[in-house]
Design a protein around this motif. Structure first.
Motif, PDB file in Angstrom:
ATOM      1  N   CYS A  99       0.852  -1.178   0.000  1.00 25.66           N
ATOM      2  CA  CYS A  99       0.000   0.000   0.000  1.00 25.66           C
ATOM      3  C   CYS A  99       0.891   1.232   0.000  1.00 25.66           C
ATOM      4  O   CYS A  99       1.705   1.427   0.902  1.00 25.66           O
ATOM      5  N   ASN A 100       0.746   2.038  -1.042  1.00 26.55           N
ATOM      6  CA  ASN A 100       1.562   3.238  -1.152  1.00 26.55           C
ATOM      7  C   ASN A 100       0.901   4.371  -0.370  1.00 26.55           C
ATOM      8  O   ASN A 100      -0.043   4.999  -0.841  1.00 26.55           O
ATOM      9  N   GLY A 153       1.441  -8.211   3.307  1.00 27.78           N
ATOM     10  CA  GLY A 153       1.260  -6.847   2.815  1.00 27.78           C
ATOM     11  C   GLY A 153       2.145  -5.876   3.577  1.00 27.78           C
ATOM     12  O   GLY A 153       2.488  -6.098   4.750  1.00 27.78           O
ATOM     13  N   TYR A 154       2.576  -4.836   2.894  1.00 29.36           N
ATOM     14  CA  TYR A 154       3.345  -3.765   3.551  1.00 29.36           C
ATOM     15  C   TYR A 154       2.653  -2.433   3.293  1.00 29.36           C
ATOM     16  O   TYR A 154       2.186  -2.188   2.180  1.00 29.36           O
ATOM     17  N   ILE A 155       2.606  -1.620   4.320  1.00 26.14           N
ATOM     18  CA  ILE A 155       2.144  -0.252   4.120  1.00 26.14           C
ATOM     19  C   ILE A 155       3.351   0.661   4.267  1.00 26.14           C
ATOM     20  O   ILE A 155       4.018   0.651   5.303  1.00 26.14           O
ATOM     21  N   PRO A 165       6.570 -11.031  -7.439  1.00 24.15           N
ATOM     22  CA  PRO A 165       5.415 -10.366  -8.034  1.00 24.15           C
ATOM     23  C   PRO A 165       4.685  -9.538  -6.969  1.00 24.15           C
ATOM     24  O   PRO A 165       4.400 -10.046  -5.890  1.00 24.15           O
ATOM     25  N   THR A 166       4.422  -8.294  -7.315  1.00 21.10           N
ATOM     26  CA  THR A 166       3.886  -7.374  -6.312  1.00 21.10           C
ATOM     27  C   THR A 166       2.803  -6.494  -6.918  1.00 21.10           C
ATOM     28  O   THR A 166       2.957  -6.006  -8.034  1.00 21.10           O
ATOM     29  N   VAL A 167       1.733  -6.334  -6.147  1.00 15.72           N
ATOM     30  CA  VAL A 167       0.755  -5.312  -6.519  1.00 15.72           C
ATOM     31  C   VAL A 167       0.969  -4.133  -5.587  1.00 15.72           C
ATOM     32  O   VAL A 167       0.966  -4.293  -4.370  1.00 15.72           O
ATOM     33  N   ILE A 168       1.212  -2.981  -6.156  1.00 16.40           N
ATOM     34  CA  ILE A 168       1.324  -1.779  -5.342  1.00 16.40           C
ATOM     35  C   ILE A 168       0.200  -0.828  -5.745  1.00 16.40           C
ATOM     36  O   ILE A 168       0.041  -0.502  -6.911  1.00 16.40           O
TER      37      ILE A 168
END
Lengths: 593, 386
Positions: free
Chosen positions: B71-72, B110-112, B189-192
């Motif tokens: 999460c950006n 997940g990372y914020i 593989p990453t969704v940002i």
């Protein structure tokens, strides 16, 4: 396979090929600055941008892999405009006082500017105070930030090839620069002076501290007897800077040129390379005996080599606990210096205070080494001036010598004779091979069990090489080594040195003897060698070195007649008191940054 | 023709039960979730506007056991402050959006990446996160979220620079390809997605893709949260339907003397009064990550431009030549023109340079510096020169 078109020409290339490589296959050269074959792709100078039809922006040819059906234009209007702009931008933050620059004529930015006819500086000059941006504190390297174009080749070199991280990126935006730990002066930081950054710097931002004028002054001083020694790796690379193809050996021409320049005695570091083998080989066998027979726990194994001053400074900074493992032998350069002002002076009846000792080295760290306070055992500075291969090439040009047409000339005597074993010091694994040729024979009375004395397992460009030799049939004196499997390791490039040292630190390596050279490929890839460098060029130099070895009538250090003579007339026996006084040294712990 | 009113929307801050949405998501197959998001037409709300469903689909199609949702929350564009409000008022929706994205692509972590200046939010966010994790556990939903703090660099909002930062390196953009859906955080593989985008996915699952798609225009579906500031009597955060013209916007939020609106912050476009009527706020016109700054006639457009260029001069990571040196040249160039040291025609050279920066820079930062520059110089040339 991938099909694409470049400038309307179709071609088929392997998957994973970059646009840059694909264009080369069609004989289109796309200009680059941050790209270097030895380093990871950066894609930050943007000089190589090309048009990919259908793409919103241009793409960096060095960093973009080809895709099926791709259409590339390398010389479209937007490409040309952008490329010219980028060159202009780089010049605007670059001290473009080219005629006063050490790299004038050898600068990649300069040739690009020339190629794109950039003359009318359209942009503002962003550098205000050129002079405050130079760091002259190091004995080996001059770092001039006013000439830096932030391509990060040096940072990547220091990180990827050397694992030293002396060079790093600091700040961002307009303040971004290549800096040291806390911006400390160069002499105070962890830099090993290896000069690999210089080999890859496209501009004059990183250059060697040159001693050309010092040497000319000595030569032109009638009072002085100027002795010059030439390192093994110089003879296979000097030609590149003077018109020959890579891999061309120019030993005889080099000696001829040195004489024409006016050096009084032209001698060979190879002589002291042979001497190093005798001293270091004896040290190894003594240590083995102390550990295996006398059970001394104050004697450290494995023994590591000490010829590479970049490696020495590295271990002083990073692994000070292992300094006792480093051979106490000085490097061949320093052994030569010490003997030039003692043995040579005596034999030739010259007052040592009138001798100026100069060395030609493939190395920038040698400049630092020659200035170490320990290196004055002759009562004088053992080596007065160190010139890199590049500096010698410059002197040859200054002297107006038509190098390519020179006749071959032999080295002077004494201290000019050498064996094939000493020549291979210039390649990674060479010291190990030379040491094994001699040590094995001392212990067993027989030649090493390899065809033509060529110890293939320690040769080649693999980062870390391991080899072992089983010792059997020992003479009476060395019976304690009977059946011992002598385990050796060879590393070149400090990132590989670290790998070996971590193994040693863990204690599970079981090595007896380790050769480490700071530079990729060994001295032949040294930081003082002609630019450019890449794996192909280094491989050619290596082949030349091994050819030179094969062509030598004497292949083993202990058979060099001048070596036999120096012990008989001057040193006594290997590791004698006199040897220790002149040929051995000690090391010191240094900071970690 | 009667002026159409701007439609206020209440989705982001509504009282949607994240628990119910999560229960719903568990019952859906990953491809059904992705299809729903694709159908909604949702495009990234950070500014670039990449179709969210497509991004998820690409990441889902990648093989590999480890994938990430990032999460950006490095909200750094000058003039935008809506993500801060969302994190304060609806943190559970942000977490739920990440968990749903995780289910859609097969990511369990997940990372914020939280903007450094928002550290004061962290304590409350962590409290909420503990609650959220326990709820996920109750539901048997295998997903974990961690916070990573930014340190104040604008460039770390660029997705690949953000990954570098999380990985502990200097925040500098990577070469693309590979794109994050193939090789993103830690090479996986990453969704940002932006904070707001993730919350919209929750709303889309809750209200259905159709409800969302009915709002906005064909290029800009749905609604969007705007951060409105500058010369306006009512600054603040508003959720509005997309597709309005700048004229409508100014009628609603202007002070009666608006001469220009900066849409999309420093990296966005300056829209002058004469272009208000024809300019649509959305991907078919001027896109924005939410920043809307109004300027009335008391403002100097030279000062504005100087301020933006000064910002980029400092916030360029410095890695690539067009951006690092280009920003300095633009800044010092307009100063020189203003001071009369350079001819006004020099501005034309600089506009050409800005175009080069747009097509030759390595990342979105350098590529967008020219937007504000070009539009301000084009429409307010006399203010720059005199």
């Amino acid at each position: 396979m991938i099909n694409l078109t470049i400038n309307g020409l179709e071609l088929e290339v392997d998957k994973g090929t970059t646009i840059l490589e694909a264009a080369k296959k069609l004989n289109f050269r796309i200009p680059t600055l941050c790209h270097h074959q030895d380093l990871c792709v950066a894609g930050n100078c943007r000089v190589c941008v090309v048009e990919q039809v259908g793409n919103r922006t241009l793409v960096a040819a060095c960093a973009t892999p080809v895709t099926e059906g791709m259409e590339i234009n390398t010389n479209s209007l937007s490409v040309r405009t952008s490329r010219k702009h980028i060159i202009e931008l780089l010049l605007s933050e670059h001290n473009a006082d080219c005629t006063k620059c050490y790299k004038n004529g050898e600068c990649e930015l300069q040739s690009l500017a020339n190629e794109y006819s950039v003359g009318d500086h359209i942009f503002l000059d962003l550098i205000v105070d050129h002079k405050s941006m130079i760091d002259m504190s190091s004995a080996s390297i001059i770092k001039d930030d006013s000439k830096c174009i932030r391509c990060l080749r040096c940072v990547r070199t220091c990180e990827e090839l050397q694992g030293v991280h002396a060079l790093a990126v600091a700040n961002k935006g307009s303040e971004q620069k290549i800096s040291s730990f806390f911006d400390k002066p160069w002499r105070e930081v962890i830099c090993t002076n290896c000069g690999q950054c210089i080999n890859r710097c496209p501009t004059g931002a990183l250059v060697e501290r040159n001693n050309i004028e010092d040497v000319w002054n000595a030569i032109l001083d009638p009072e002085k007897h100027v002795v010059v020694q030439t390192a093994p790796a110089v003879r296979v690379s000097l030609g590149e800077a003077l018109g020959f193809e890579a891999g061309h050996t120019v030993t005889g021409k080099m000696v001829s040129a040195l004489k024409r320049i006016g050096f009084d005695s032209v001698l060979d570091t190879d002589f002291t390379a042979d001497l190093t083998i005798i001293e270091e080989g004896t040290e190894l066998l003594t240590r083995l005996k102390d550990v295996l027979v006398n059970k001394r726990d104050d004697v450290a194994l494995p023994l590591t080599t000490s010829c590479s001053p970049g490696w020495i400074k590295f271990i002083e900074h990073i692994y000070p606990d292992f300094l006792k493992n480093v051979s106490t032998c000085k490097s061949p350069q320093q052994m030569f210096g010490a003997l030039a002002k003692t043995y040579f002076a005596q034999k030739r009846k010259i007052d040592p205070k009138n001798i100026v000792s100069v060395s030609i080295m493939p190395c920038t760290a040698k400049k630092f080494e020659a200035n170490r306070p320990e290196m004055r055992s002759s009562g004088f500075k053992d080596v007065d001036f160190v010139l890199t291969t590049r500096e010698l090439a410059r002197m040859v040009r200054q002297a107006g010598i038509d190098f390519m047409r020179l006749e071959d000339v032999n080295y002077d005597s004494i201290m000019g004779e050498s064996s094939g074993a000493s020549v291979i010091f210039g390649a990674t694994g060479g010291v190990m091979e030379a040491a094994l040729r001699t040590a094995y024979e001392i212990v067993t009375g027989r030649e090493v069990p390899f065809k033509n004395l060529n110890i293939i397992p320690v040769r080649g460009m693999k980062g870390v090489k391991e080899a072992s030799i089983k010792i059997d049939g020992c003479t009476d004196e060395w019976k304690f080594l009977e059946g011992v499997e002598l385990k050796c390791a060879v590393a070149h490039g400090l990132v590989n040195a670290r790998e070996v040292m971590e193994k040693v630190k863990k204690g599970d390596a079981g090595y007896h003897f380790i050769e480490i050279m700071a530079c990729p490929g060994g001295c032949l890839g040294g930081g003082g060698q002609p630019i450019p460098t890449n794996s192909k060029i280094r491989a050619k130099r290596a082949r030349a070195i091994y050819d030179e070895d094969m062509g030598k009538p004497i292949r083993k250090s202990h058979e060099n007649p001048e070596i036999i003579q120096v012990y008989k007339d001057f040193l006594g026996t290997p590791n004698s008191h006199k040897s220790h006084e002149l040929l051995h040294t000690h090391y010191k712990e240094r900071n970690r940054y | 023709m009667k002026a159409q009113k701007i439609k206020r929307v209440d989705l982001i801050f509504d009282s949607t039960s994240t628990k119910e949405v999560l229960v719903k998501a568990i019952k859906m197959k990953p491809e059904e979730i992705i299809q729903e998001v694709l159908d909604s037409g949702l495009r990234g709300r950070g500014g670039a506007g990449f179709p969210t469903g497509l991004k998820w689909k690409y990441a889902a199609s990648e093989k590999g056991a480890v994938k990430y949702i990032v999460c950006n929350a490095d909200e750094g564009e000058p003039g935008t402050f809506k993500d801060r409000q969302i994190l304060e008022d609806a943190p559970r929706k942000v977490y739920a959006g990440m968990a749903i994205a995780g289910r859609a692509i097969g990511a369990k972590q997940g990372y914020i990446y939280l903007r450094g200046e928002y550290r004061y939010l962290l304590f409350k966010l962590m409290e909420e996160l503990v609650f959220f994790h326990s709820r996920l556990k109750e539901l048997g939903y295998d997903f974990n979220i961690q916070f990573r703090m930014g340190s104040g660099a604008y460039i770390c909002g660029e997705e690949s620079a953000l990954f570098e930062s999380i990985e502990g390196r200097r925040g500098e953009p990577r070469n693309k390809p590979p794109f994050p859906t193939v090789s993103g955080l830690f090479g996986k593989p990453t969704v940002i997605n932006n904070v707001e985008t993730l919350v919209y996915t929750v709303e889309i699952l809750d209200h259905g893709a159709k409800h969302f798609k009915e709002m906005g225009t064909s290029d800009s579906r749905g609604s969007k949260v705007f951060s409105i500031s500058g010369d306006t009597p009512k600054p603040g955060i508003y959720e509005l339907e997309l597709g309005m013209t700048v004229e409508r916007f100014v009628e609603e939020f202007g002070d009666g003397d608006t001469k220009a609106v900066q849409v999309g912050g420093a990296s966005g476009f300056c829209v002058p009064r004469k272009k208000f009527r024809e300019t649509i706020i959305g991907f078919e016109g001027v896109p924005t990550g939410g920043s809307m700054i109004l300027f009335n006639s008391s403002r100097s457009m030279y000062n504005l431009l100087h301020n933006y260029l000064d910002f980029f001069d400092e916030e360029s990571c410095g890695q690539c030549a067009p951006c690092r040196v280009g920003c300095q040249q633009l800044l010092q160039g307009v100063v020189s023109v203003k001071a009369g040291e350079k001819d006004s025609r020099y501005l034309d050279e600089l506009v050409k340079l800005a175009k080069t920066m747009k097509i030759a820079s390595k990342c979105g930062l350098g590529q967008s510096v020219g937007n504000a520059f070009r539009t301000i110089v084009e429409h307010f040339r006399e203010e720059i020169i005199y």
